[in-house]
Design a protein around this motif. Structure first.
Motif, PDB file in Angstrom:
ATOM      1  N   PRO A  18      -0.344  -7.893  10.912  1.00 36.45           N
ATOM      2  CA  PRO A  18      -0.840  -9.191  10.462  1.00 36.45           C
ATOM      3  C   PRO A  18      -0.209  -9.655   9.138  1.00 36.45           C
ATOM      4  O   PRO A  18      -0.099 -10.859   8.910  1.00 36.45           O
ATOM      5  N   ALA A  19       0.224  -8.714   8.301  1.00 30.61           N
ATOM      6  CA  ALA A  19       0.795  -9.114   7.014  1.00 30.61           C
ATOM      7  C   ALA A  19       2.074  -9.920   7.198  1.00 30.61           C
ATOM      8  O   ALA A  19       2.436 -10.709   6.336  1.00 30.61           O
ATOM      9  N   VAL A  20       2.775  -9.691   8.304  1.00 32.24           N
ATOM     10  CA  VAL A  20       4.045 -10.390   8.478  1.00 32.24           C
ATOM     11  C   VAL A  20       3.985 -11.415   9.609  1.00 32.24           C
ATOM     12  O   VAL A  20       5.004 -11.871  10.105  1.00 32.24           O
TER      13      VAL A  20
ATOM     14  N   GLU B 200       6.516  -8.576  -3.019  1.00 27.31           N
ATOM     15  CA  GLU B 200       6.326  -7.135  -3.072  1.00 27.31           C
ATOM     16  C   GLU B 200       4.891  -6.738  -2.756  1.00 27.31           C
ATOM     17  O   GLU B 200       4.623  -5.625  -2.355  1.00 27.31           O
TER      18      GLU B 200
ATOM     19  N   ARG C 144       3.217  -7.889  -0.295  1.00 27.68           N
ATOM     20  CA  ARG C 144       3.099  -8.532   1.005  1.00 27.68           C
ATOM     21  C   ARG C 144       1.873  -8.095   1.792  1.00 27.68           C
ATOM     22  O   ARG C 144       1.271  -8.888   2.505  1.00 27.68           O
ATOM     23  N   LEU C 145       1.525  -6.807   1.700  1.00 24.74           N
ATOM     24  CA  LEU C 145       0.424  -6.329   2.529  1.00 24.74           C
ATOM     25  C   LEU C 145      -0.905  -6.968   2.136  1.00 24.74           C
ATOM     26  O   LEU C 145      -1.815  -7.064   2.957  1.00 24.74           O
TER      27      LEU C 145
ATOM     28  N   TYR D 283      -5.064  -2.487   6.133  1.00 26.71           N
ATOM     29  CA  TYR D 283      -4.194  -2.312   4.961  1.00 26.71           C
ATOM     30  C   TYR D 283      -4.925  -1.752   3.744  1.00 26.71           C
ATOM     31  O   TYR D 283      -4.333  -1.631   2.674  1.00 26.71           O
TER      32      TYR D 283
ATOM     33  N   TYR E 279      -3.294   0.948   1.617  1.00 29.05           N
ATOM     34  CA  TYR E 279      -2.066   0.530   0.934  1.00 29.05           C
ATOM     35  C   TYR E 279      -2.365  -0.412  -0.204  1.00 29.05           C
ATOM     36  O   TYR E 279      -1.721  -0.389  -1.241  1.00 29.05           O
TER      37      TYR E 279
ATOM     38  N   GLN F 243      -1.272  -0.208  -3.988  1.00 30.04           N
ATOM     39  CA  GLN F 243      -0.560  -1.288  -4.692  1.00 30.04           C
ATOM     40  C   GLN F 243      -1.307  -1.737  -5.923  1.00 30.04           C
ATOM     41  O   GLN F 243      -0.727  -2.299  -6.845  1.00 30.04           O
TER      42      GLN F 243
ATOM     43  N   ILE G  69      11.782  -8.489  10.723  1.00 33.32           N
ATOM     44  CA  ILE G  69      10.521  -9.146  10.367  1.00 33.32           C
ATOM     45  C   ILE G  69      10.761 -10.620  10.037  1.00 33.32           C
ATOM     46  O   ILE G  69      10.149 -11.505  10.629  1.00 33.32           O
TER      47      ILE G  69
ATOM     48  N   ASP H  75       5.806  -3.335   8.968  1.00 34.43           N
ATOM     49  CA  ASP H  75       5.459  -3.821   7.628  1.00 34.43           C
ATOM     50  C   ASP H  75       5.045  -2.653   6.739  1.00 34.43           C
ATOM     51  O   ASP H  75       5.360  -2.611   5.551  1.00 34.43           O
TER      52      ASP H  75
ATOM     53  N   GLU I   9       6.908  -0.928   3.396  1.00 36.22           N
ATOM     54  CA  GLU I   9       6.187  -0.658   2.145  1.00 36.22           C
ATOM     55  C   GLU I   9       6.467   0.780   1.674  1.00 36.22           C
ATOM     56  O   GLU I   9       6.696   1.032   0.491  1.00 36.22           O
TER      57      GLU I   9
ATOM     58  N   ARG J 190       9.919   0.963   0.256  1.00 31.16           N
ATOM     59  CA  ARG J 190       9.940   0.314  -1.061  1.00 31.16           C
ATOM     60  C   ARG J 190       9.416   1.280  -2.133  1.00 31.16           C
ATOM     61  O   ARG J 190       9.996   1.436  -3.196  1.00 31.16           O
TER      62      ARG J 190
END
Ligand SMILES: Cc1cc2nc3c(=O)[nH]c(=O)nc-3n(C[C@H](O)[C@H](O)[C@H](O)COP(=O)(O)OP(=O)(O)OC[C@H]3O[C@@H](n4cnc5c(N)ncnc54)[C@H](O)[C@@H]3O)c2cc1C
Lengths: 619, 427
Positions: free
Chosen positions: A87-89, A430, A432-433, A540, A543, A547, B170, B390, B394, B397
């Motif tokens: 879903p994040a992308v 950066e 993004r999630l 997510y 993560y 982050q 993506i 995705d 991460e 990264r």
């Protein structure tokens, strides 16, 4: 003389969004545009959204902007891109009926309280010393304002190229803004030259649709606005065809007649949106390229062939179009062309999109080196909010990298500048999630309510949704279960003795909401929309927590504001190169300074040391 | 920027003392003392004079034009006769001029600032300055020459390529690039993973070279452990006497074996303790011996001790001079068997250092094992297919960022302070 709080020059995507945002903030706003019908015009592809771009539209909408609502009203082929990825992308996109889009946008603009639309060409600024204090129209009318937003897109010294002919123009059928360009010259802003192109438009009645494969709209359309429920218009399919060896031969033989390859254009074009000439030269081993044939509207026969933008002469365009399957008889309504235009190096801008050196003047849209409607609209929003704030005497509205794509874009532009037309991608973010299209309202709507740019209807609807989400999350996290209890519902799980909540289970990629329902009957009651949203949040969660550390670090650095009169020349130990870059960008805090190309940790430490030294001195 | 100066060699009496001057006015500042500077890079002899014209020293002058200097700035070095008085007089004369005394680590900081070095290289330099032995020196030199930085750059660009492949699928999903990127991504991640893991394996050896090996001598009381230690160290470090149980505490002697820094530990004799203090000493001895990198056992064949030999440990019978059997033995008293023991030790230690990798600092190890676990996670997600791309991106990264921490690309201000604080003035 007429007097406004905010004047917006240009009624394109940046201008409309800017004017609407300023008016929502409660200040008297004027939108000056060359033609009334120019409001909401899509110069190129009649589509809104996409990857990264869809995120921007959702964020504009979360702040009660217009682009999402208008796209929903005009959408004729909704598709959620990357549906099979996380879903994040995922990015919502739609084909839009060009006329409906324009009509809707105009009607919203005309019916917005505190917003006046003035038709005319702005030829000059009213100056008060260094300060921009209003505009002058072509007929000599002067209008005063506390702040002015310039959103003239490609109209500054625009030059249109078709093959070896070229002429001045803002886009096909519009004249360029030459007088204004002269005034802007006198400001001595750092200018650069970029280019972009568009394909020929075809008459849909002359395309052999029955020979082509098609791409349908999604069965379950995903819209842009958090306030929309269903598409307003009938959904249509696009055709798909391909270039072939013959097409490539025709193009290759005529390369030197292309404006781009014939050496007529110096501006830099976008690498990710190459012309068909570019594709054939750069990917010589590919013998075919895909073309989407996109209808420009339900009542419109015009078709936009996505994938063959060009600056070849018209006769070559005819030839290569006719070499393509299904287009043998196609009639070209308007030839493709390339346009070269001036942009202002966005490093000359502050984070509120005002110019560092010219108080009272804001820039938004393609004039800042971006490309795309969504990028333009998002900047319009930022400049509109800030120009209004300035008029109200409030503080700058900051958009941050860790809370929005808008923040990512503004920071990229003002910190790094552009080397080619800037387009949003999800990979630029950066965080993004956590910056997802699905949670734009959770990230921004309350922020907008506090600013005062969100209307009542949205505020209340979001409030209700937020309560449901909070209750749902409490329910999911309220009880934990042993691996045995979990396995009993059919979920595959390690018998590791760890108790887990339903929310934690949803973080496993193969666990869906229906699985966890069996753990707690109360979960059955939850509305599907809330179920889906919480599942995405859960996916997510781990993560995002990780982050969070990065975010903390960023926040810490953001707290170290760099005074606007900070002199880098006084920082002992900074190399001349870095000093130059820092003087150009003038970062507002240490975090932004750290993102400047070539910045070193030691350099940051030196700047920080100097800030502390100055603080001590004044304390 | 200020022109700075400092004594670059150790304080106190020495054969030669070097004073370094760096900054935009370094040449002018130096000329005040030495008159005309040498023309090229070749050194020249000059009289250094005080402001009053008194000759302070007859010194060798080296001139480096920036950016081809250590700091990247114009630099002059005075190689003086290492007398405390001469150095003090020259520093005083310099201090009276336009230049100022450098702060600790300031030369290196300038080198870093001017892109003459990155963090890993700076750490290498710090190690080089502190290097006592040949192996340490070589390793530090490797750190400073940028071997580690180069490897990291290589891994980084591979990971960035892998990330870019994933990002392409993506961000350009609606375009014409649906090729399956998984094989190349898998390959790139696998290569970097293997390399990073290998370097991590070499870490403990490399760290040993930097901090030294510990070799413990163990055996029953009165086996001649202390005498052996003294013989090995060629000095009276441990008290030796005939009374069993003399060595109650662990005695350490630092020495150089095959260019490696080695700390020899002489431990209490292992027997049932006679009094409480001795019992404690024995317990400590066993613990230290276990933790050591290598043990030399001095024991009669067929006997056993509370600690048993591990792979690679050396086992010898004591008192070679008094024995009639043909057991491998050593005597500290006569030196019999010592040469053989030293060469066995050398062989053992060199074998262990052969695996030494490029990472030598705990800070590197932490960052790289973080990176390794991110790479594992990324590979796992990539195998699950596009639905988790995705998350894979991460992980990559984060892996890149962890690697960058080693060369100091990001987020290292605190660490900088630490590194610079551990520098002494003028290096
Ligand atoms: C030929 C072409 C091809 C493109 N191709 C692509 C593409 O492939 N992909 C993509 O993402 N984007 C493309 N774009 C870009 C996209 O159309 C723009 O980025 C976006 O529309 C910019 O919005 P804007 O508001 O900044 O400017 P615009 O939408 O161009 O609006 C500028 C407005 O300012 C008005 N104006 C100008 N001067 C004055 C004045 N002096 N006084 C009053 N009003 C004035 C104009 O009438 C116009 O309404 C293309 C644009 C063009 C022209």
């Amino acid at each position: 003389m007429k007097q406004f709080d905010v004047i917006v020059i240009g009624g394109g995507h940046a201008g409309s969004e800017a004017a609407h945002a300023a008016a929502r903030m409660g200040v008297n706003t004027a939108l000056v545009t060359m033609k009334l019908e120019g409001i909401g015009v899509m110069s190129c592809n009649p589509a809104i959204g996409g990857l990264g771009k869809g995120h921007l539209v959702r964020e504009i909408d979360a702040l009660d902007g217009v682009m999402g609502r208008v796209a929903d009203a005009a959408g004729i082929q909704f598709r959620l891109l990357n549906r099979r990825k996380g879903p994040a992308v995922q990015g919502p996109r739609t084909q839009a009926d060009r006329q409906v889009y324009q009509r809707e946008m105009q009607s919203i603009m005309e019916n917005t309280p505190r917003l006046s639309i003035i038709v005319g060409e702005v030829t000059d600024f009213l100056m008060q010393g260094d300060r921009v204090a209003g505009v002058v129209l072509g007929d000599g009318t002067e209008i005063a304002a506390k702040s002015v937003i310039l959103t003239t897109g490609t109209f500054l010294r625009g030059v249109i190229h078709i093959g070896d002919t070229s002429y001045s123009g803002g886009r096909m059928g519009d004249k360029a803004s030459s007088k204004l360009a002269e005034r802007i010259d006198s400001f001595g802003l750092p200018l650069g030259r970029l280019k972009t192109g568009t394909p020929p438009r075809l008459d849909g009645r002359t395309i052999a649709w029955d020979q082509l494969s098609v791409q349908e709209a999604d069965d379950e359309p995903v819209l842009f606005s958090f306030m929309s429920k269903a598409p307003a218009l009938r959904q249509v399919a696009c055709g798909i065809t391909h270039t072939n060896a013959k097409t490539h031969d025709i193009i290759r033989e005529n390369l030197e007649r292309s404006a781009m390859y014939g050496g007529h254009i110096d501006g830099v074009g976008p690498r990710y949106c190459p012309s068909i000439e570019d594709k054939i030269v750069r990917f010589a081993d590919k013998d075919s390229h895909q073309i989407f044939l996109e209808p420009e509207g339900l009542e419109d026969h015009t078709v936009y062939p996505n994938g063959i933008s060009t600056s070849l002469p018209q006769d070559v365009q005819e030839d290569y179009v006719h070499s393509i399957a299904g287009l043998e008889q196609a009639k070209i309504i308007q030839p493709g062309y390339a346009i070269e235009y001036d942009y202002v190096d966005p490093r000359a801008l502050n984070a509120d999109l005002s110019l560092c050196d010219i108080p009272g003047l804001y820039l938004a849209g393609q004039i800042n080196g971006t490309t795309g409607y969504e990028e333009a609209a998002a900047q319009g929003l930022v400049s509109g909010l800030n120009a209004a704030r300035m008029a109200q005497g409030g503080d700058v509205v900051h958009f941050r990298r860790n809370t929005s794509y808008i923040g990512v874009m503004i920071d990229d532009l003002t910190t790094r500048g552009v080397t080619e037309p800037y387009r949003m991608f999800t990979s630029r973010a950066e965080f993004r999630l956590s910056l997802r299209a699905d949670n734009a309202d959770q990230r921004l709507t309350e922020f907008g309510v506090d600013l005062g740019c969100v209307g009542n209807a949205r505020r209340m609807s979001y409030q209700t949704k937020k309560e449901k989400l909070e209750n749902g999350r409490a329910l999911l996290s309220g009880s934990s279960y042993t691996p045995k209890e979990i396995a009993a519902t059919g979920i595959r799980i390690n018998q590791d003795g760890t108790r887990r909540t339903a929310f934690q289970l949803l973080a496993f990629p193969d666990v869906v909401f229906n699985d966890v329902k069996r753990l707690d009957a109360a979960l059955e009651e939850m509305e599907p929309e809330i179920q889906e949203q919480l599942s995405r949040d859960a996916l997510y969660a781990n993560y995002i927590q990780r982050q969070q550390q990065d975010v903390e670090k960023l926040r810490k650095d953001e707290k170290h504001a760099i005074p606007s009169d900070f002199s880098y020349a006084d920082v002992t130990g900074l190399s001349a190169e870095l000093t130059g870059k820092l003087e150009k960008v003038r970062p507002s805090d240490l975090a932004q300074a750290g993102r400047i190309d070539g910045m070193t940790p030691a350099g940051l430490a030196l700047i920080l040391g100097r800030i502390r030294f100055l603080e001590k001195k004044t304390a | 920027m200020d022109t700075i100066f400092a004594l670059a060699t150790a304080q106190g009496r020495a054969g030669v003392a070097v004073i370094r001057i760096s900054g935009s006015e370094a040449f002018e500042v130096a000329q005040v003392l030495c008159g005309a500077l040498p023309g090229g890079r070749a050194p020249a002899l000059r009289h250094l004079r005080s402001a009053g014209g008194v000759v302070l020293d007859h010194a060798l002058i080296l001139k480096f034009d920036g950016p081809a200097s250590f700091t990247g700035e114009d630099t002059v070095e005075f190689h003086l006769h290492g007398s405390v008085a001469v150095v003090a007089a020259v520093l005083q004369t310099l201090g009276a001029g336009t230049a100022r005394m450098a702060e600790p680590g300031e030369f290196t900081r300038r080198a870093l600032e001017n892109n003459k070095m990155d963090l890993a290289q700076v750490e290498g330099l710090a190690d080089l300055i502190e290097a006592e032995t040949e192996a340490q020196r070589q390793q530090a030199l490797r750190g400073m020459s940028g071997d580690l930085s180069n490897r990291i750059e290589e891994w980084r660009s591979k990971l960035i390529r892998a990330a870019a492949l994933i990002e392409a699928t993506i961000d350009f999903a609606d375009e014409d690039v649906p090729v399956d990127v998984t094989p190349e991504v898998r390959d790139l991640l696998g290569q970097v993973r293997r390399d990073v893991a290998e370097q991590l394996k070499g870490f403990s050896a490399a760290e040993r070279i930097r901090t030294g090996f510990e070799v413990a001598i163990v055996g029953p009381p009165n086996a001649g452990k202390s005498t052996l230690l003294n013989a090995l160290a060629r000095r009276e470090a441990a008290i030796t006497s005939q009374i069993a149980g003399t060595t109650r505490d662990v005695i350490e002697v630092r020495m150089d074996i095959a260019g490696l820094p080695v700390t020899l530990l002489d431990t209490a004799g292992l027997r049932d303790g006679q009094d409480e203090i001795e019992a404690q000493g024995i317990e400590r001895a066993i613990a230290r011996a276990r933790d050591a990198d290598l043990r030399i056992f001095l024991q009669e064949p067929g006997t056993s001790l509370p600690i048993s030999p591990l792979d690679g440990d050396i086992i010898l019978a004591p008192k070679a001079d008094e024995r009639s059997d043909d057991a491998a033995a050593v005597s500290g008293k006569t030196g019999q068997g010592i040469a053989k023991l030293v060469s066995d030790l050398e062989m053992q230690l060199l074998q262990r250092t052969a695996a030494a990798g490029l990472i030598t600092h705990e800070r590197h190890r932490q960052a790289m094992s973080q990176s390794l676990s991110n790479l594992d996670a990324a590979m796992d997600r990539v195998e699950s297919g596009p639905a988790l791309y995705d998350i894979a991106a991460e992980e990559i990264r984060t892996a890149v960022r962890s690697l960058e921490v080693v060369v100091g690309r990001v987020d290292v201000e605190n660490l900088l302070d630490e590194i610079f604080a551990s520098f002494c003035l003028g290096k």
